[in-house]
Design an enzyme around this catalytic site. Structure first.
Site, PDB file in Angstrom:
ATOM      1  CD  GLU A 136      -5.128   6.899   0.947  1.00  0.00           C
ATOM      2  OE1 GLU A 136      -4.807   5.707   0.801  1.00  0.00           O
ATOM      3  OE2 GLU A 136      -4.530   7.657   1.743  1.00  0.00           O
ATOM      4  CG  HIS A 160      -1.788   1.160   1.418  1.00  0.00           C
ATOM      5  ND1 HIS A 160      -3.138   1.126   1.179  1.00  0.00           N
ATOM      6  CD2 HIS A 160      -1.510   2.424   1.821  1.00  0.00           C
ATOM      7  CE1 HIS A 160      -3.656   2.332   1.421  1.00  0.00           C
ATOM      8  NE2 HIS A 160      -2.680   3.137   1.824  1.00  0.00           N
ATOM      9  CD  GLU A 161       1.519   3.519   3.747  1.00  0.00           C
ATOM     10  OE1 GLU A 161       1.665   4.570   3.093  1.00  0.00           O
ATOM     11  OE2 GLU A 161       0.519   3.290   4.458  1.00  0.00           O
ATOM     12  CG  HIS A 180       0.444   6.431  -0.512  1.00  0.00           C
ATOM     13  ND1 HIS A 180      -0.541   7.208  -1.046  1.00  0.00           N
ATOM     14  CD2 HIS A 180      -0.141   5.729   0.500  1.00  0.00           C
ATOM     15  CE1 HIS A 180      -1.682   7.001  -0.384  1.00  0.00           C
ATOM     16  NE2 HIS A 180      -1.465   6.097   0.562  1.00  0.00           N
TER      17      HIS A 180
END
EC number: 3.4.17.19
Lengths: 494, 494
Positions: free
Chosen positions: B293, B263-264, B267
């Site tokens: 997101e 997930h990170e 980003h």
């Protein structure tokens, strides 16, 4: 008398200048510890912007008027107020004297120079380094002239770090020290050469080295809540706040790693020990130059090379590195304190270290006096090494190319190490007068008598005083190199 | 037409605002990774000063005149110019609308709130948390009113993160998603409950977890020269420059650590992939809210939960954690993708995650519409959890106290996750239309087709466009939640 209103303005500016300086230090720390390779460029730009902001603040109309209204003022409510005004005036003058474009050119030359030095060092290529060095020295001369065209450039450069010394005074101090050190060296050279210091070389894995250096910091009383240890090729201490010091070490060689961390911990303790008033005024962190080096040298030599310190660390070392179980503390201490003249400053012993420093000071001085050029500088270097230490470099790496200082813009700084050694001995003498049992306590693992004396008499005041004032306040005397010379004689000729 | 001179000024301000923002992010990173405990306080002050500097710049006469001369301007030389002007006007308005004192009060409330939340969570004490929550919500309302007194406060708060959505539109989108998710959930609930997901729990030491998450990042194509991995309790990605992203994870539980880092990393890739023009203009880093997101969710769900991704990571996992040698990839993937409704958002599966988000959005909205108070908010929370997910919290920890968001000032943000999920599915659909073999390549260990598509169509533009414009540019359509719903149906009802 400075008014309350004036002092509020001064404090506001000083505190904010320190915020910007700290941000720059956090970036410096970040680059060495966290920043990915491709992030360096942007962090460089952010750093340049911080310099710009600092400069804007210093050269603003508000600061100018404030400084002009306070110049010549001698009456202050407190020493802290006086210190803040001196700090601000010093920074203001630099900012208005050095054109931003010249400062920018220097910053770029420092970054470029550091890179170029790395390459030339690797290739043992002094010829390619000459134009880099010339550019750096030319820029330094321009800066000196910008600050004060009526003064010798080298005088100005030295005063950028050690604010209150004339060259003649430094010359006399260093001549006296050199003379004493050379005499001691001649007297002990043969005897000392017989000591086997090969026991200091040992294999220790990275984590073991880290555990041992942390133990050393614990013995020195470093507060874990106020410090972060990190690793770097050339150890430094990054000061990122009034209660935040980051000493570093290089873990490649165990004993070197310990001495380096003890040295940097000295800087660290000085940095975070300001009293609350000094911390809030922005004057925390210690006086640059000789005074800061006196604290690191004090810890490195007057603590880190003593039996009392090693009584605590050596059992731990023996436990972590089995080879030392076979070696007595006496044998170890003899090796650790062996006088071993050589060509490499970073490997120098306590006694001859000063000679390396003096050589660099003398060369800088001769260069800016026009007696040397980049074409003749190496010959001077080699001649001095033969004369003072008895060796001539066989290549550039073990000679003129060994230090990164000049390439990275650190010109006019070296004398601070030698002066710092003299300060440290004077402090050690006074400490022992005030607390005769300080080292007996250390032997039992309690370094607090030493730490408290330094905190009470030096650290708590941060940058409130000039180095000269601080020395006088702490010891009751002006600089007296006899303490240093006596200490060396006592240590090596006893 | 904006003049060249105007645009130079705009660029100068935007770039410098980003420098200050980055400094603040470097401090944030430093606090979590390096700063000793006693250094926090000073770093907080440095951070507050950076905010002050940013505010000074934005509210200066120069910026005011520039903004006024550009407001309403629609003709620009390039999309980058247009983007810079929109960025500056947005920041300018916030700075002039929100009084510095109110912003300071909020910053303090956020810091205090985070601490208070920690204590209340530990003690499972919602009663003591009520005044903290009330204070935070009151401040948020004040800020909303300061920004636009003629608008519903919650509309303003949501627009601070997701700039171009009206509440009615979000309501309609979320209602549609909720309806679809609930239907799918009802259809699969029983069947899914039979899947054994206990295999996801496993003992793995810290270094093993780190090695595995790094391997996951490698498969995702994260560039080591542009990223630094770190650890933190609640994973985030700190963006400290146009070529410098720092995704984090929490190593306590292996599988959670992997999904968090994926997930990170989403980003992180979005952050560092801006093209050179966008990077130099200061518009790098990606559009806040739903669009950012969408990239993390895309990687977490459309990549990180797929067979193609695990074909590469699973053999490595089996090698590092022996228990997985006995478990087939099929069994593992079934467990990883198991639908398992529950009370804890951070442990939610892909399908029901959205319901947690919707609950928070609905509660925020009802609160700011005056339908809830801190005394009735928990009852509403529990009722919704029973209605949407089929469970009622047995204590505050697994209910209203589970998230730190509100206490730390993150109000009006949650809808971004749900919108991001819808965006992500729309991007996934377009990616597969453009590169039908992208996932076949991933299966062979090559994520570049996926990464390049995202970079070309989204990442390279940074914050040049609004989220809405970017979505249209990348997919040719407005937001169409059918893609998301179809994707979920396809995944769970096939």
């Amino acid at each position: 008398m400075a008014t309350k209103e004036q002092m509020e303005k001064v404090k506001d500016i000083v505190v904010k200048l320190r915020y910007l300086e700290c941000m720059d230090n956090i970036i410096y720390y970040d680059r060495w510890n966290n920043c990915p390779k491709d992030g360096f460029d942007y962090e460089g730009k952010v750093g340049a912007y911080l310099t710009e902001l600092s400069n804007e603040k210093l050269t603003s109309k508000e600061t100018k008027e404030l400084v002009e209204s306070l110049e010549g003022e001698t009456a202050f409510d407190s020493d802290t107020d006086k210190g803040m005004v001196r700090y601000l005036i010093g920074k203001y003058k630099e900012a208005v004297q050095i054109p931003a474009s010249l400062q920018g050119e220097l910053n770029q030359a420092n970054a470029d120079g550091q890179l170029a030095w790395g390459k030339c060092y690797e290739a043992d290529d002094f010829e390619s380094f000459k134009p880099v060095l010339k550019k750096q020295f030319d820029l330094q001369e321009k800066i000196a002239t910008a600050i004060n065209p009526d003064e010798k450039p080298y005088q100005v450069l030295v005063n950028r770090f050690d604010k209150d010394y004339r060259l003649e005074e430094i010359d006399a101090i260093l001549a006296k020290i050199k003379d004493a050190v050379c005499k001691i060296l001649n007297a002990v050279r043969e005897e000392q050469s017989k000591i086997d210091d090969s026991i200091l070389e040992c294999e220790a894995d990275h984590d073991t080295v880290l555990r041992i250096v942390k133990k050393a910091q614990e013995i020195l009383g470093l507060d874990k809540d106020k410090s972060t240890l990190f690793e770097i090729h050339h150890p430094v201490c990054v000061c990122t706040g009034p209660r935040d010091s980051r000493p570093s070490t290089n873990c490649d060689e165990l004993i070197h790693a310990i001495l380096a961390v003890v040295h940097e911990t000295g800087h660290g303790l000085y940095n975070y020990n300001a009293n609350d008033e000094v911390a809030e005024s922005g004057l925390w962190g210690g006086i640059e130059g000789a005074m800061h080096e006196s604290q690191s040298r004090f810890y490195e030599n007057h603590v880190g090379r003593t039996r009392e310190f090693w009584e605590n660390l050596y059992p731990y070392l023996q436990q972590e590195v089995p080879k030392y179980k076979e070696i007595s503390l006496d044998t170890f201490l003899a090796a650790l304190n062996k006088v071993k003249p050589g060509l490499i400053r970073l490997k120098a012993d306590e006694l001859t270290n000063t000679l390396h420093i003096i050589i660099r000071y003398e060369i800088e001085k001769e260069y800016f006096d026009g007696k040397l050029t980049v074409d003749t500088i190496e010959e001077a270097w080699n001649r001095k090494y033969q004369e003072y230490l008895g060796f001539t470099p066989k290549n550039h790496q073990e000679g003129i190319l060994q230090d990164v200082h000049w390439a990275s813009g650190c010109v006019g700084y070296f004398q601070g190490y030698a002066l710092g050694d003299a300060y440290a001995a004077q402090f050690a003498h006074k400490l022992l007068t005030d607390c005769p049992d300080a080292f007996e306590k250390l032997e039992k693992g309690d370094s607090s008598a030493i730490g408290n004396w330094l905190k009470e008499h030096i650290h708590q005041y941060g940058q409130t005083y000039s180095a000269r004032e601080m020395l006088k306040k702490a010891t009751g005397e002006e600089l007296n190199t006899d303490y240093y010379i006596e200490y060396l004689k006592e240590k090596y000729l006893h």
